[in-house]
Design a protein around this motif. Structure first.
Motif, mmCIF file in Angstrom:
data_model
loop_
_atom_site.group_PDB
_atom_site.id
_atom_site.type_symbol
_atom_site.label_atom_id
_atom_site.label_comp_id
_atom_site.label_asym_id
_atom_site.label_seq_id
_atom_site.Cartn_x
_atom_site.Cartn_y
_atom_site.Cartn_z
ATOM 1 N N PRO A 29 0.643 -1.620 0.082
ATOM 2 C CA PRO A 29 -0.258 -0.362 0.000
ATOM 3 C C PRO A 29 0.671 1.303 -0.323
ATOM 4 C CG PRO A 29 0.438 -0.993 2.438
ATOM 5 C CD PRO A 29 0.682 -1.615 1.011
ATOM 6 N N CYS A 30 -0.455 2.837 -0.702
ATOM 7 C CA CYS A 30 0.578 3.488 -0.191
ATOM 8 C C CYS A 30 1.428 3.863 0.887
ATOM 9 C CB CYS A 30 -0.296 4.928 -0.599
ATOM 10 S SG CYS A 30 0.712 6.270 -0.909
ATOM 11 N N SER A 31 0.272 3.851 1.886
ATOM 12 C CA SER A 31 0.730 4.029 3.288
ATOM 13 C C SER A 31 -0.419 2.562 4.923
ATOM 14 C CB SER A 31 -0.219 5.259 3.860
ATOM 15 O OG SER A 31 -1.708 5.909 3.489
ATOM 16 N N PHE A 88 5.201 7.607 7.163
ATOM 17 C CA PHE A 88 5.092 8.648 7.501
ATOM 18 C C PHE A 88 5.243 9.424 5.461
ATOM 19 C CE2 PHE A 88 7.963 7.451 10.670
ATOM 20 C CZ PHE A 88 7.968 7.972 11.454
ATOM 21 N N LYS A 89 4.083 10.077 6.006
ATOM 22 C CA LYS A 89 3.595 10.406 4.516
ATOM 23 C C LYS A 89 3.440 11.863 3.837
ATOM 24 C CE LYS A 89 2.103 8.858 1.523
ATOM 25 N NZ LYS A 89 2.487 8.845 0.374
ATOM 26 N N MET A 90 4.433 12.233 3.213
ATOM 27 C CA MET A 90 4.342 13.919 3.142
ATOM 28 C C MET A 90 2.662 14.409 2.330
ATOM 29 S SD MET A 90 7.996 14.775 2.668
ATOM 30 C CE MET A 90 7.295 16.148 2.191
ATOM 31 N N SER A 99 2.725 3.369 -10.242
ATOM 32 C CA SER A 99 1.415 3.829 -9.787
ATOM 33 C C SER A 99 1.281 5.427 -9.658
ATOM 34 C CB SER A 99 1.324 3.276 -8.114
ATOM 35 O OG SER A 99 1.879 2.073 -8.246
ATOM 36 N N HIS A 100 2.914 5.926 -8.754
ATOM 37 C CA HIS A 100 2.678 7.638 -8.921
ATOM 38 C C HIS A 100 3.181 8.155 -10.983
ATOM 39 C CE1 HIS A 100 3.351 6.624 -5.114
ATOM 40 N NE2 HIS A 100 2.930 8.155 -4.700
ATOM 41 N N GLY A 101 3.527 7.107 -11.434
ATOM 42 C CA GLY A 101 4.036 7.455 -12.852
ATOM 43 C C GLY A 101 2.876 7.976 -13.227
ATOM 44 N N ILE A 121 4.803 -0.982 -7.204
ATOM 45 C CA ILE A 121 3.480 -0.676 -7.384
ATOM 46 C C ILE A 121 2.933 -0.132 -5.574
ATOM 47 C CG2 ILE A 121 1.268 -2.026 -8.192
ATOM 48 C CD1 ILE A 121 3.715 -3.190 -10.735
ATOM 49 N N GLU A 122 1.825 0.422 -5.869
ATOM 50 C CA GLU A 122 1.202 0.058 -4.891
ATOM 51 C C GLU A 122 -0.259 -0.639 -5.273
ATOM 52 O OE1 GLU A 122 2.054 4.787 -3.507
ATOM 53 O OE2 GLU A 122 0.003 4.392 -4.292
ATOM 54 N N VAL A 123 -0.330 -2.047 -3.810
ATOM 55 C CA VAL A 123 -1.127 -2.808 -3.983
ATOM 56 C C VAL A 123 -1.944 -2.615 -3.047
ATOM 57 C CG1 VAL A 123 -1.587 -5.573 -3.761
ATOM 58 C CG2 VAL A 123 -0.161 -4.085 -5.877
ATOM 59 N N SER A 135 -4.969 5.894 1.280
ATOM 60 C CA SER A 135 -3.811 7.288 0.399
ATOM 61 C C SER A 135 -4.165 6.806 -0.663
ATOM 62 C CB SER A 135 -2.449 7.940 0.516
ATOM 63 O OG SER A 135 -1.718 6.911 0.828
ATOM 64 N N ASP A 136 -3.347 7.397 -1.971
ATOM 65 C CA ASP A 136 -3.376 7.278 -3.331
ATOM 66 C C ASP A 136 -4.456 5.767 -3.446
ATOM 67 O OD1 ASP A 136 -1.558 8.593 -3.810
ATOM 68 O OD2 ASP A 136 -0.256 7.782 -3.914
ATOM 69 N N GLU A 137 -5.636 6.096 -2.976
ATOM 70 C CA GLU A 137 -6.459 4.799 -3.832
ATOM 71 C C GLU A 137 -6.549 4.516 -5.354
ATOM 72 O OE1 GLU A 137 -7.037 6.941 -1.332
ATOM 73 O OE2 GLU A 137 -9.488 8.409 -2.459
ATOM 74 N N LEU A 138 -6.583 5.690 -5.447
ATOM 75 C CA LEU A 138 -7.866 5.584 -7.303
ATOM 76 C C LEU A 138 -5.851 5.167 -8.110
ATOM 77 C CD1 LEU A 138 -9.121 8.939 -7.725
ATOM 78 C CD2 LEU A 138 -10.488 7.411 -7.546
ATOM 79 N N GLN A 139 -4.545 5.131 -7.863
ATOM 80 C CA GLN A 139 -3.829 4.363 -8.455
ATOM 81 C C GLN A 139 -3.502 3.142 -7.495
ATOM 82 O OE1 GLN A 139 -0.603 7.666 -7.313
ATOM 83 N NE2 GLN A 139 0.283 6.762 -6.762
ATOM 84 N N ALA A 140 -4.606 2.554 -6.687
ATOM 85 C CA ALA A 140 -3.683 1.387 -5.874
ATOM 86 C C ALA A 140 -4.114 -0.307 -6.907
ATOM 87 C CB ALA A 140 -4.168 0.990 -4.658
ATOM 88 N N LEU A 168 8.196 -5.740 0.178
ATOM 89 C CA LEU A 168 7.109 -5.360 0.500
ATOM 90 C C LEU A 168 7.383 -3.756 1.221
ATOM 91 C CD1 LEU A 168 5.617 -6.845 3.664
ATOM 92 C CD2 LEU A 168 4.617 -6.697 0.979
ATOM 93 N N ARG A 169 6.028 -2.949 0.129
ATOM 94 C CA ARG A 169 6.123 -1.439 1.018
ATOM 95 C C ARG A 169 5.009 -1.335 1.405
ATOM 96 N NH1 ARG A 169 5.510 3.770 -3.179
ATOM 97 N NH2 ARG A 169 4.169 3.440 -0.693
ATOM 98 N N GLY A 170 5.849 0.021 1.914
ATOM 99 C CA GLY A 170 4.527 0.551 2.555
ATOM 100 C C GLY A 170 5.142 1.850 3.929
#
Ligand code: PEP
Ligand code: MN
Length: 255
Positions: A19-21, A48-50, A189-191, A215-217, A226-231, A43-45
């Motif tokens: 996930p993004c966060s 701390f979010k900006m 995802s952000h791209g 990749i955001e999953v 956060s970033d649900e449209l690109q997950a 694994l990403r996650g």
């Protein structure tokens, strides 16, 4: 944690997803379990979010460290997480395998210098306004302090085009591969900002010579903070894995 030998090794293509966060233990662990089954390498996650808006979810912060630890113990996968401030490094260091520097911080040279004193690989995302030379110069700040392990991540830049969140600059990926010795990952995802475009851009990134994907999953996307449209979900991620297995051999790589 020591990385498996396949992580960003020559001829291998590395898949990092999550996930993004990190918004809850339950959804992070569920997503991680599903991704492990699909063969993810990391694994990403973020804790701390900006965020652009100060009233948006800012991440769980240090309270989420226990979740990262649990995921690592359960799934034995390297953990990628963003560090947004040099003061976080000391507490994050026991939990993180790869520090992610976000697009907003690529020009934060004090942060880069502190990360240069750590022993962990640094995933250096490209700022949305960074020239290639500025991106390489940012990596120098890290390497000059002793840490040579910088991995680039192309995540889209701002152009006149505003239909998509960013313009994914895959020519720059090919340029970096041809002209430097840096490993390059691509974040479709952000791209793109759009889940429908992740698979085609993931495959295009492989063809452009990328060493891997970020990749955001999220497997409970209605709960994403956060970033649900690109997950995408882990099933869709699995479809990308199947397609990559078919095309990577044409570029002399495998998963
Ligand atoms: C992210 O990876 O969730 C992120 C915030 O990316 P970027 O820094 O590229 O915007
Ligand atoms: Mn994100």
């Amino acid at each position: 944690m020591a990385f498996g030998t396949s992580f960003l090794a020559p001829g291998r293509f590395t898949l990092v997803a999550g996930p993004c966060s990190i918004d809850s233990e339950q959804t992070f662990l569920k997503t991680a379990a599903n991704l492990k089954e699909k063969g993810v390498n990391g694994l990403r996650g973020a804790l701390f979010k900006m965020r652009t808006h100060s009233n948006s979810f800012q991440g769980l912060g240090f309270e989420g460290l226990a979740i990262l630890e649990k995921a690592k113990t359960l799934y034995s996968l390297p953990i990628f997480t963003e560090v947004t401030d040099p003061r976080q490094i000391e507490r994050l260091d026991n939990y993180v395998d790869v520090y992610q520097v976000g697009a907003r911080n690529m020009f934060n040279y004090e942060l880069l210098k502190e990360l240069g004193k750590t022993k962990k690989p640094i995933l250096l995302k490209r700022s949305f306004s960074a020239l290639i030379d500025e991106w390489i110069a940012a990596a120098d700040y890290i390497q000059k302090e002793g840490n040579k392990n910088v991995i680039f991540c192309e995540r889209g830049i701002r152009t006149f085009e505003n239909k998509l969140r960013n313009t994914l600059d895959l020519a720059t990926v090919a340029y970096i591969k041809q002209n430097t010795s840096f490993k390059v990952m691509v974040d479709p995802s952000h791209g793109t900002g759009s889940r429908a475009l992740i698979k085609p851009m993931a495959l295009a990134a492989a063809a452009a010579g990328a060493d891997g994907l970020l990749i955001e999953v999220h497997d409970e996307v209605d709960k994403a903070q956060s970033d649900e449209l690109q997950a995408i979900n882990s099933m869709e991620f699995g479809e990308i894995v199947v397609a990559l297995k078919k095309i990577l051999p044409a570029f002399g790589k495998s998963l």
